[in-house]
Scaffold this motif. Structure first.
Motif, PDB file in Angstrom:
ATOM      1  N   MET A 377     -29.347  14.530  34.457  1.00  0.00           N
ATOM      2  CA  MET A 377     -29.596  14.958  33.073  1.00  0.00           C
ATOM      3  C   MET A 377     -29.574  13.770  32.117  1.00  0.00           C
ATOM      4  SD  MET A 377     -30.245  18.223  32.737  1.00  0.00           S
ATOM      5  CE  MET A 377     -29.781  18.695  31.069  1.00  0.00           C
ATOM      6  N   ILE A 378     -28.695  12.803  32.393  1.00  0.00           N
ATOM      7  CA  ILE A 378     -28.661  11.591  31.568  1.00  0.00           C
ATOM      8  C   ILE A 378     -29.974  10.826  31.705  1.00  0.00           C
ATOM      9  CG2 ILE A 378     -27.557   9.317  31.329  1.00  0.00           C
ATOM     10  CD1 ILE A 378     -24.905  10.720  32.096  1.00  0.00           C
ATOM     11  N   LEU A 379     -30.510  10.820  32.927  1.00  0.00           N
ATOM     12  CA  LEU A 379     -31.761  10.097  33.192  1.00  0.00           C
ATOM     13  C   LEU A 379     -32.997  10.840  32.672  1.00  0.00           C
ATOM     14  CD1 LEU A 379     -31.010   8.950  36.864  1.00  0.00           C
ATOM     15  CD2 LEU A 379     -30.997   7.524  34.801  1.00  0.00           C
ATOM     16  N   SER A 380     -32.793  12.110  32.266  1.00  0.00           N
ATOM     17  CA  SER A 380     -33.923  12.913  31.799  1.00  0.00           C
ATOM     18  C   SER A 380     -33.839  13.124  30.290  1.00  0.00           C
ATOM     19  CB  SER A 380     -33.927  14.279  32.501  1.00  0.00           C
ATOM     20  OG  SER A 380     -34.891  15.128  31.937  1.00  0.00           O
ATOM     21  N   PRO A 381     -34.710  12.465  29.508  1.00  0.00           N
ATOM     22  CA  PRO A 381     -34.632  12.609  28.045  1.00  0.00           C
ATOM     23  C   PRO A 381     -35.000  13.995  27.543  1.00  0.00           C
ATOM     24  CG  PRO A 381     -36.573  11.326  28.667  1.00  0.00           C
ATOM     25  CD  PRO A 381     -35.777  11.525  29.921  1.00  0.00           C
ATOM     26  N   ASN A 382     -35.777  14.751  28.327  1.00  0.00           N
ATOM     27  CA  ASN A 382     -36.203  16.080  27.864  1.00  0.00           C
ATOM     28  C   ASN A 382     -35.552  17.226  28.637  1.00  0.00           C
ATOM     29  OD1 ASN A 382     -37.450  15.854  30.318  1.00  0.00           O
ATOM     30  ND2 ASN A 382     -39.551  15.971  29.534  1.00  0.00           N
ATOM     31  N   GLY A 383     -34.653  16.922  29.576  1.00  0.00           N
ATOM     32  CA  GLY A 383     -33.959  17.965  30.327  1.00  0.00           C
ATOM     33  C   GLY A 383     -34.675  18.397  31.592  1.00  0.00           C
ATOM     34  N   LEU A 384     -35.853  17.873  31.845  1.00  0.00           N
ATOM     35  CA  LEU A 384     -36.588  18.199  33.063  1.00  0.00           C
ATOM     36  C   LEU A 384     -36.089  17.308  34.199  1.00  0.00           C
ATOM     37  CD1 LEU A 384     -38.980  19.420  34.700  1.00  0.00           C
ATOM     38  CD2 LEU A 384     -40.370  17.532  33.806  1.00  0.00           C
ATOM     39  N   ILE A 385     -35.684  17.936  35.305  1.00  0.00           N
ATOM     40  CA  ILE A 385     -35.248  17.172  36.469  1.00  0.00           C
ATOM     41  C   ILE A 385     -36.293  17.284  37.567  1.00  0.00           C
ATOM     42  CG2 ILE A 385     -33.511  16.965  38.291  1.00  0.00           C
ATOM     43  CD1 ILE A 385     -31.395  17.787  36.358  1.00  0.00           C
ATOM     44  N   ASP A 386     -36.878  16.135  37.893  1.00  0.00           N
ATOM     45  CA  ASP A 386     -37.875  16.036  38.956  1.00  0.00           C
ATOM     46  C   ASP A 386     -37.331  15.069  40.003  1.00  0.00           C
ATOM     47  OD1 ASP A 386     -40.157  16.344  40.379  1.00  0.00           O
ATOM     48  OD2 ASP A 386     -41.510  15.460  38.893  1.00  0.00           O
ATOM     49  N   LYS A 387     -38.136  14.730  40.979  1.00  0.00           N
ATOM     50  CA  LYS A 387     -37.690  13.825  42.040  1.00  0.00           C
ATOM     51  C   LYS A 387     -37.308  12.453  41.472  1.00  0.00           C
ATOM     52  CE  LYS A 387     -42.372  12.313  43.269  1.00  0.00           C
ATOM     53  NZ  LYS A 387     -43.359  12.212  44.372  1.00  0.00           N
ATOM     54  N   ASN A 388     -37.931  12.051  40.371  1.00  0.00           N
ATOM     55  CA  ASN A 388     -37.633  10.747  39.774  1.00  0.00           C
ATOM     56  C   ASN A 388     -36.191  10.667  39.281  1.00  0.00           C
ATOM     57  OD1 ASN A 388     -40.269   9.856  40.187  1.00  0.00           O
ATOM     58  ND2 ASN A 388     -40.961  10.713  38.233  1.00  0.00           N
ATOM     59  N   GLN A 389     -35.699  11.775  38.738  1.00  0.00           N
ATOM     60  CA  GLN A 389     -34.319  11.788  38.250  1.00  0.00           C
ATOM     61  C   GLN A 389     -33.308  11.925  39.388  1.00  0.00           C
ATOM     62  OE1 GLN A 389     -36.766  13.772  36.520  1.00  0.00           O
ATOM     63  NE2 GLN A 389     -36.919  11.952  35.211  1.00  0.00           N
ATOM     64  N   LEU A 390     -33.783  12.266  40.583  1.00  0.00           N
ATOM     65  CA  LEU A 390     -32.894  12.424  41.747  1.00  0.00           C
ATOM     66  C   LEU A 390     -33.137  11.340  42.793  1.00  0.00           C
ATOM     67  CD1 LEU A 390     -33.160  16.305  42.220  1.00  0.00           C
ATOM     68  CD2 LEU A 390     -31.269  15.037  41.184  1.00  0.00           C
ATOM     69  N   SER A 391     -33.753  10.232  42.350  1.00  0.00           N
ATOM     70  CA  SER A 391     -34.081   9.174  43.309  1.00  0.00           C
ATOM     71  C   SER A 391     -32.838   8.534  43.916  1.00  0.00           C
ATOM     72  CB  SER A 391     -34.928   8.096  42.626  1.00  0.00           C
ATOM     73  OG  SER A 391     -34.224   7.546  41.520  1.00  0.00           O
ATOM     74  N   PHE A 392     -31.682   8.673  43.243  1.00  0.00           N
ATOM     75  CA  PHE A 392     -30.442   8.119  43.794  1.00  0.00           C
ATOM     76  C   PHE A 392     -29.925   8.936  44.983  1.00  0.00           C
ATOM     77  CE2 PHE A 392     -29.423  10.974  40.312  1.00  0.00           C
ATOM     78  CZ  PHE A 392     -28.428  11.790  40.842  1.00  0.00           C
ATOM     79  N   LEU A 393     -30.504  10.124  45.179  1.00  0.00           N
ATOM     80  CA  LEU A 393     -30.160  10.939  46.342  1.00  0.00           C
ATOM     81  C   LEU A 393     -31.182  10.679  47.433  1.00  0.00           C
ATOM     82  CD1 LEU A 393     -29.400  14.409  44.687  1.00  0.00           C
ATOM     83  CD2 LEU A 393     -27.728  12.745  45.519  1.00  0.00           C
ATOM     84  N   SER A 394     -30.705  10.584  48.660  1.00  0.00           N
ATOM     85  CA  SER A 394     -31.631  10.370  49.775  1.00  0.00           C
ATOM     86  C   SER A 394     -31.095  11.094  50.992  1.00  0.00           C
ATOM     87  CB  SER A 394     -31.783   8.881  50.070  1.00  0.00           C
ATOM     88  OG  SER A 394     -32.548   8.675  51.240  1.00  0.00           O
TER      89      SER A 394
END
Length: 459
Positions: A377-394
């Protein structure tokens, strides 16, 4: 100076109209809202219809006297401050009233300033008690079983059993499950739905301190009990008297501390470290562990008698990987919370993000998921969570750490300390710094991981 009554009335109870009139003038000129009653019964009728912030009552009245009125008020409105007015010659009656719960007493004839100071202090006391009551009600409602987010049949069954045992306020409970599954949340919910809800909930992590300090924290110590004990300390069990004590990571207690906990359960008493006086306590014990206590009993690391004492009503919280139906449900719950905290306009997951979340093994369980959603959520300025915001998960991170143990040992040798540090740091990265989950990945106990971290920091 005009005082704010803020909608709270002061009630004057006296069978002398002149005295009521004098007090009314003093208080109303200072800005207070005032009601009058000529006797105790009339006063009780007013209080039943409209709770008052403070009651000034004469001691000597026809019919119901001031002490009896005080008792009746405390039965129905225990938080209402009562101030008694008494003639100089009846101080003994005023002292009796103080023993019955009066906040203060004023002797006649009185000074105007004394009335105003007492009114202000009494109303502060009333508002503080009111805030405390509202806070307790808010806490109690937030820790309702229905507020625990789950659709998992296994978890719903745990909540059903927890709701039943919460009504038995003496029963000792053992919560088992991996770190991050919500054991403390469940313990608090049990407490706030029990008859002990007005008592304290005291949580203590048995693995957080060295064995030498644990006993002092749990049972307190007397002045001079050991070097540095310059004053008496009240322990957690004493603080929790009348409420619930939650011993997390109970498997990490030393055998000496286990013996003392056993005695508290059996005898409901203990001595402070360095003390000889037996202290009686009435507490419900809820213990929790992420370890296999039966195996520890077999190894002689945990007392068998204590195990059976705390295993009266066991509840096992399943890991998040066994509650797949809860992953998206919990993720969306956390997103709504962080949306408000971070001021995001929206909060939703794309289908790709959902797929990534469902693929994770979540060794840190619900706590790890919560941390991951907060980071996304911190990485998402508009509240949308896509794969880009979860790239730290693998999905292959755990496999990476396992494959990292396959080392090419050459004639030049290796730096074993550097390798150990690399593995430890990798495990912490994978688990979002959840030490219990990292320890499991490394095949260590949490205490051994902590010990290695300390050694690595020194080197």
């Amino acid at each position: 100076m005009v005082k704010e009554s803020k909608g709270v009335d002061i009630l004057i109870v006296d069978d002398e109209p002149r005295m009521r009139h004098i007090l009314r003038i003093i208080l109303e000129e200072a800005g207070y809202s005032v009601k009058e009653a000529a006797n105790g019964l009339e006063a009780l009728g007013i209080i039943s219809r409209h709770p008052c912030g403070v009651v000034f009552t004469d001691l000597k009245m026809e019919g119901m006297d001031g002490v009896e009125l005080l008792r009746r008020i405390k039965e129905t409105n225990p938080e209402t401050p009562v101030v008694v007015l008494t003639a100089f010659g009846s101080i003994e009656s005023a002292v009796e009233a103080m023993h019955e719960g009066a906040l203060d007493y004023i002797t006649k004839p009185f000074e105007e300033e004394k009335i105003l100071i007492t009114a202000e202090r009494s109303l502060k006391f009333y508002r503080l008690a009111e805030e405390n009551r509202n806070l307790k009600e808010a806490i109690s409602s937030s820790f309702d079983f229905s507020n625990i987010v789950t659709n998992s049949p296994a978890m719903l069954n745990v909540l059903k059993e927890a709701a039943l045992v919460s009504k038995s306020s003496q029963t000792t409970i053992l919560l088992t499950g991996e770190s991050g599954t919500g054991k403390e949340l469940l313990a608090r919910t049990i407490h706030y739905n029990s008859a002990r809800r007005n008592g304290k909930f005291v949580a203590f992590n048995c693995a957080a301190l060295s064995p030498g300090l644990v006993e002092s924290e749990l049972f307190g110590h007397e002045k001079g009990a050991f070097t540095g004990a310059d004053r008496r300390k009240i322990g957690k069990f004493e603080v929790a008297n009348g409420g619930t004590i939650f011993l997390d990571e109970i498997a990490d207690l030393s055998l000496e501390a286990q013996a003392k906990v056993l005695r508290v359960i059996q005898e409901r008493e203990f001595e402070r470290v360095g003390g000889t006086e037996s202290i009686k306590v009435d507490v419900r014990l809820i213990a929790a562990t992420n370890q296999d206590l039966k195996k520890k009993v077999e190894k002689g690391e945990f007392r068998e008698d204590l195990y059976y004492r705390i295993n009266v009503f066991p509840l096992h919280l399943p890991p998040l990987r066994e509650r797949k139906e809860d992953i998206i449900l919990l993720a969306e719950f956390f997103m709504k919370r962080f949306k408000n905290e971070l001021g995001r306009p929206e909060a939703y997951l794309t289908e790709e993000a959902k797929r990534i979340l469902l693929q994770q093994k979540w060794p840190g369980n619900v706590r790890e998921l919560e941390n991951a959603i907060e980071r996304a959520m911190i990485l998402s300025p508009n509240g949308l969570i896509d794969k880009n915001q979860l790239s730290f998960l693998s999905s292959d991170k755990e496999e990476n750490i396992k494959s990292g143990t396959e080392i090419d040992l050459t004639a030049g040798g290796i730096d074993l300390e550097a390798l150990e540090k690399s593995l430890v740091m990798k495990a912490l990265e994978i688990t979002n710094n959840n030490q219990s989950a990292a320890a499991r990945l490394l095949g260590l106990t949490r205490s051994k991981l902590r010990s290695r971290l300390k050694n690595l920091q020194k080197s």
